[in-house]
Design a protein around this motif. Structure first.
Motif, PDB file in Angstrom:
ATOM      1  N   LYS A 257       0.878  -1.184   0.000  1.00 15.75           N
ATOM      2  CA  LYS A 257       0.000   0.000   0.000  1.00 15.75           C
ATOM      3  C   LYS A 257       0.905   1.221   0.000  1.00 15.75           C
ATOM      4  N   HIS A 258       0.452   2.306  -0.643  1.00 14.88           N
ATOM      5  CA  HIS A 258       1.357   3.459  -0.779  1.00 14.88           C
ATOM      6  C   HIS A 258       1.739   4.040   0.571  1.00 14.88           C
ATOM      7  N   GLU A 259       0.864   3.887   1.581  1.00 11.51           N
ATOM      8  CA  GLU A 259       1.189   4.408   2.913  1.00 11.51           C
ATOM      9  C   GLU A 259       2.321   3.639   3.582  1.00 11.51           C
ATOM     10  N   LEU A 260       2.666   2.500   3.044  1.00 17.66           N
ATOM     11  CA  LEU A 260       3.650   1.622   3.676  1.00 17.66           C
ATOM     12  C   LEU A 260       5.017   1.666   3.010  1.00 17.66           C
ATOM     13  N   ILE A 261       5.232   2.639   2.138  1.00 20.15           N
ATOM     14  CA  ILE A 261       6.501   2.711   1.407  1.00 20.15           C
ATOM     15  C   ILE A 261       7.447   3.702   2.091  1.00 20.15           C
ATOM     16  N   LEU A 262       8.597   3.217   2.491  1.00 23.14           N
ATOM     17  CA  LEU A 262       9.612   4.025   3.146  1.00 23.14           C
ATOM     18  C   LEU A 262      10.504   4.715   2.116  1.00 23.14           C
ATOM     19  N   ASP A 263      11.092   5.831   2.515  1.00 24.32           N
ATOM     20  CA  ASP A 263      12.036   6.551   1.653  1.00 24.32           C
ATOM     21  C   ASP A 263      13.268   6.908   2.476  1.00 24.32           C
ATOM     22  N   PRO A 264      14.146   5.929   2.747  1.00 26.00           N
ATOM     23  CA  PRO A 264      15.309   6.171   3.607  1.00 26.00           C
ATOM     24  C   PRO A 264      16.263   7.212   3.011  1.00 26.00           C
ATOM     25  N   THR A 265      17.001   7.879   3.895  1.00 21.59           N
ATOM     26  CA  THR A 265      18.015   8.851   3.496  1.00 21.59           C
ATOM     27  C   THR A 265      19.386   8.344   3.937  1.00 21.59           C
ATOM     28  N   PRO A 266      20.456   8.830   3.312  1.00 26.16           N
ATOM     29  CA  PRO A 266      21.797   8.379   3.707  1.00 26.16           C
ATOM     30  C   PRO A 266      22.104   8.709   5.162  1.00 26.16           C
ATOM     31  N   GLY A 267      22.776   7.784   5.849  1.00 25.41           N
ATOM     32  CA  GLY A 267      23.203   8.037   7.214  1.00 25.41           C
ATOM     33  C   GLY A 267      24.416   8.943   7.249  1.00 25.41           C
TER      34      GLY A 267
END
Length: 284
Positions: A257-267
């Motif tokens: 579901k679109h609400e469940l998509i993460l968009d991680p950023t570089p640490g």
């Protein structure tokens, strides 16, 4: 890399483990079922099957092929896999249709209860030099009205960088990449782990034969599994996916579901990634 190969992680072994786990958590007796409800559901299921047979003029050869396949699904221990991949997402959709808080999705066949409890900031158990990009997954658990839920539990489990789950493939430590994290007094948690990989569901058994016969693919996108709960609130079972990941748009289990998509950023170290995702729980 792990010492577990695709050949070792057979459908039969995974199916047997999933079946056993389900049986330990699910009463075997149906004595409490509502008779009228069972009558309605089974009658409508059979009526739908009868309609398919009539509309498509199913032959005895096709019927016997289906019968043989259904028997083999049971012998392979793949009913949990079959049901969780192709039916559970609709059951979950109905079960969660009135939820105001965070979206849920399917549990899948690889959940193990009672994973070791860990503090609000924790590193999941993993092997030395565990393959995969290090990931910091953090957030807050709160009620629908915004109240932080102190001591909420965040159960998390996921596949390794080769697509295998501990306790369902040989060569993996018992609790590898599994844990129950207890949030702090503000409902906050920080979980250090590694990013999982996309994987194919086992294809050497009956479900694999169905996939090949229908010309489908067997892939699931990379995902984190979670069960989030707090006293007086509804537990939410969900999976979180990764933006831009393979098969997010065509998951074989239809669970994205679109609400469940993460968009991680570089640490900050340049070698890891991090993401914040909050959970909102409905009152029980």
């Amino acid at each position: 890399m792990t010492d577990t190969s695709t050949a070792q992680a057979t459908a039969a072994a995974s199916g047997a483990a999933a079946t056993e786990q389900f049986r330990t958590r699910q009463p075997t007796s149906a004595s409490g079922a509502d008779t009228a409800r069972v009558d309605t559901l089974v009658t409508e299921l059979l009526t739908a099957a009868h309609d398919i047979i009539r509309r498509h003029k199913v032959t005895y050869e096709e019927y016997n092929t289906l019968k043989t396949w259904l028997i083999q699904v049971g012998e392979d221990g793949e009913w949990p896999l079959f049901l969780d991949v192709w039916l559970e997402h609709v059951v979950e959709e109905v079960a969660g249709e009135d939820r105001q808080g965070s979206k849920g999705t399917i549990e899948g066949p690889y959940y193990i209860p009672d994973a070791p409890r860990r503090p609000a900031e924790a590193t999941l158990p993993m092997r030395e030099n565990e393959a995969g990009v290090p990931l910091l997954f953090q957030g807050q658990v709160r009620a629908v009205d915004g109240t932080p839920l102190a001591g909420a539990t965040v159960e998390i489990w996921h596949a390794d960088a080769d697509g295998f789950y501990s306790q369902f493939a040989p060569g993996l430590p018992e609790w590898n990449l599994r844990g129950t994290v207890v949030a702090d007094d503000q409902g906050n948690f920080k979980i250090h782990t590694v990013e999982p990989a996309p994987y194919q569901i086992p294809t050497d058994g009956s479900c694999g034969r169905l996939i090949r016969s229908a010309g489908w693919h067997a892939w699931r996108p990379a995902h984190l599994h979670l069960k989030v709960s707090a006293a007086g609130h509804q537990l939410v079972t969900t999976q979180l996916y990764f933006k831009g990941g393979s098969h997010v748009a065509d998951d074989i289990a239809s669970a994205v579901k679109h609400e469940l998509i993460l968009d991680p950023t570089p640490g900050a170290d340049g070698n890891s990634r991090e993401v914040t995702y909050d959970f909102v729980l409905d009152k029980a």
